[in-house]
Design an enzyme around this catalytic site. Structure first.
Site, PDB file in Angstrom:
ATOM      1  CE  LYS A  46      -2.236  -0.989   3.847  1.00 13.38           C
ATOM      2  NZ  LYS A  46      -1.615  -2.261   4.240  1.00 13.38           N
ATOM      3  NE  ARG A  87      -4.007  -1.694  10.166  1.00 11.10           N
ATOM      4  CZ  ARG A  87      -2.931  -1.090   9.665  1.00 11.10           C
ATOM      5  NH1 ARG A  87      -2.978   0.165   9.308  1.00 11.10           N
ATOM      6  NH2 ARG A  87      -1.812  -1.759   9.524  1.00 11.10           N
ATOM      7  NE  ARG A 133       7.671  -2.892   5.807  1.00 15.67           N
ATOM      8  CZ  ARG A 133       6.374  -2.628   5.935  1.00 15.67           C
ATOM      9  NH1 ARG A 133       5.640  -2.374   4.869  1.00 15.67           N
ATOM     10  NH2 ARG A 133       5.808  -2.644   7.112  1.00 15.67           N
ATOM     11  NE  ARG A 178       6.737  -0.641  10.309  1.00 17.06           N
ATOM     12  CZ  ARG A 178       5.561  -0.588   9.696  1.00 17.06           C
ATOM     13  NH1 ARG A 178       5.445   0.049   8.534  1.00 17.06           N
ATOM     14  NH2 ARG A 178       4.503  -1.168  10.203  1.00 17.06           N
ATOM     15  NE  ARG A 237       2.384  -5.267  11.096  1.00 17.01           N
ATOM     16  CZ  ARG A 237       3.404  -4.952  10.287  1.00 17.01           C
ATOM     17  NH1 ARG A 237       4.583  -5.519  10.448  1.00 17.01           N
ATOM     18  NH2 ARG A 237       3.241  -4.087   9.330  1.00 17.01           N
TER      19      ARG A 237
HETATM   20  P1  AMP Z   1       1.097   0.222   9.306  1.00 19.00           P
HETATM   21  O1  AMP Z   1       2.311   1.080   9.127  1.00 19.00           O
HETATM   22  O2  AMP Z   1      -0.087   0.701   8.522  1.00 19.00           O
HETATM   23  O3  AMP Z   1       1.383  -1.238   9.101  1.00 19.00           O
HETATM   24  O4  AMP Z   1       0.663   0.381  10.853  1.00 19.00           O
HETATM   25  C1  AMP Z   1       1.528   0.010  11.908  1.00 19.00           C
HETATM   26  C2  AMP Z   1       0.729  -0.196  13.187  1.00 19.00           C
HETATM   27  O5  AMP Z   1       0.058   1.025  13.548  1.00 19.00           O
HETATM   28  C3  AMP Z   1      -0.392  -1.232  13.082  1.00 19.00           C
HETATM   29  O6  AMP Z   1       0.074  -2.554  13.286  1.00 19.00           O
HETATM   30  C4  AMP Z   1      -1.315  -0.771  14.207  1.00 19.00           C
HETATM   31  O7  AMP Z   1      -0.816  -1.105  15.490  1.00 19.00           O
HETATM   32  C5  AMP Z   1      -1.228   0.748  14.083  1.00 19.00           C
HETATM   33  N1  AMP Z   1      -2.244   1.283  13.137  1.00 19.00           N
HETATM   34  C6  AMP Z   1      -2.029   1.915  11.941  1.00 19.00           C
HETATM   35  N2  AMP Z   1      -3.186   2.260  11.368  1.00 19.00           N
HETATM   36  C7  AMP Z   1      -4.179   1.853  12.214  1.00 19.00           C
HETATM   37  C8  AMP Z   1      -5.596   1.891  12.164  1.00 19.00           C
HETATM   38  N3  AMP Z   1      -6.261   2.437  11.128  1.00 19.00           N
HETATM   39  N4  AMP Z   1      -6.280   1.358  13.212  1.00 19.00           N
HETATM   40  C9  AMP Z   1      -5.649   0.811  14.266  1.00 19.00           C
HETATM   41  N5  AMP Z   1      -4.308   0.720  14.361  1.00 19.00           N
HETATM   42  C10 AMP Z   1      -3.573   1.231  13.352  1.00 19.00           C
END
Ligand code: AMP
Length: 215
Positions: free
Chosen positions: A13, A88, A127, A159, A170
């Site tokens: 994404k 999400r 990554r 990360r 996840r």
């Molecule tokens: P991402 O970089 O999008 O993979 O997000 C990393 C982490 O941030 C996720 O594993 C969640 O813990 C948190 N996170 C990001 N976006 C959301 C969302 N829309 N709702 C809840 N948690 C989020």
């Protein structure tokens, strides 16, 4: 263009958002990036989100909805946006709908990027991210092993949530809490789908995305 990018963690994404932003000049809103910034700056939101993020679980809906609402109201949604990592959950999607209706700028489409889970695990464990500009790199491709970002020279890091155990969690969270959004958006006539096959480059997926979106 008012677009949601939907897909499992590691489906690409962020990479597709970068390509779309470069070509179509719209605002990229990544809730993960906003949360990581809050974490680095040790804000109240960052401190509340940290434990959830480190375990690969979702941050509670109310925190995320307030954060996104504020961002959209400040940046103005009418000029177009790419939502990456939001919504999400179904309650997030409902709240998002309400915010966009109030702002009189409904969504144009939701692009689902489909990728096989084992490809995702391989991709995410390899990554790396640039601490300075956020660029996403992969150890399996050339240039990422130098420790320096090829775009800005910044430090490359892994990360905390890109280790295999957290990645598997996840993916479970995605299946249980986020995948129901596929049917939710499909029933509203907004869903477009692109399948990113293993041999696809980001540019191949991008071409497919443009075709799926009718761009
Ligand atoms: P991402 O970089 O999008 O993979 O997000 C990393 C982490 O941030 C996720 O594993 C969640 O813990 C948190 N996170 C990001 N976006 C959301 C969302 N829309 N709702 C809840 N948690 C989020």
């Amino acid at each position: 263009m008012r677009l949601v990018l939907l897909g499992a963690p590691g489906s690409g994404k962020g990479t597709q958002a970068d390509l779309l932003k470069a070509k179509y000049n719209c605002v990229h809103i990544s809730t993960g990036d906003i949360l990581r910034k809050n974490l680095r700056e040790k804000t109240e939101l960052g401190l509340r989100a940290e434990a959830f993020m480190n375990k690969g679980e979702l941050v509670p809906d109310d925190l995320i909805i307030d954060m996104v609402g504020e961002k959209l109201r400040n940046d103005g949604a009418a000029g177009g946006f790419l939502m990456d990592g939001f919504p999400r959950t179904v309650p997030q999607a409902e709240a998002f709908d309400k915010i966009l209706n109030e702002m009189e700028c409904p969504l144009d489409a939701v692009l689902l990027i489909k990728v096989d889970e084992e490809i995702i695990v391989r991709r995410l464990t390899n990554r790396r991210t640039c601490r300075a500009c956020g660029k996403i790199l992969n150890l399996l491709s050339a240039g990422a092993g130098t420790g320096k970002c090829p775009a800005c020279g910044g430090e490359i890091y892994q990360r905390d949530d890109d280790c295999e155990q957290v990645i598997r969690n996840r993916l479970d969270v995605y299946r249980e809490q986020t995948e129901p959004l596929v049917a939710w958006y499909e029933s509203r006539g907004l869903l477009r789908v692109i399948e990113a096959l293993e041999h696809y480059t980001p540019e191949d997926t991008f071409k497919g995305a443009e075709a799926a979106l009718g761009l």
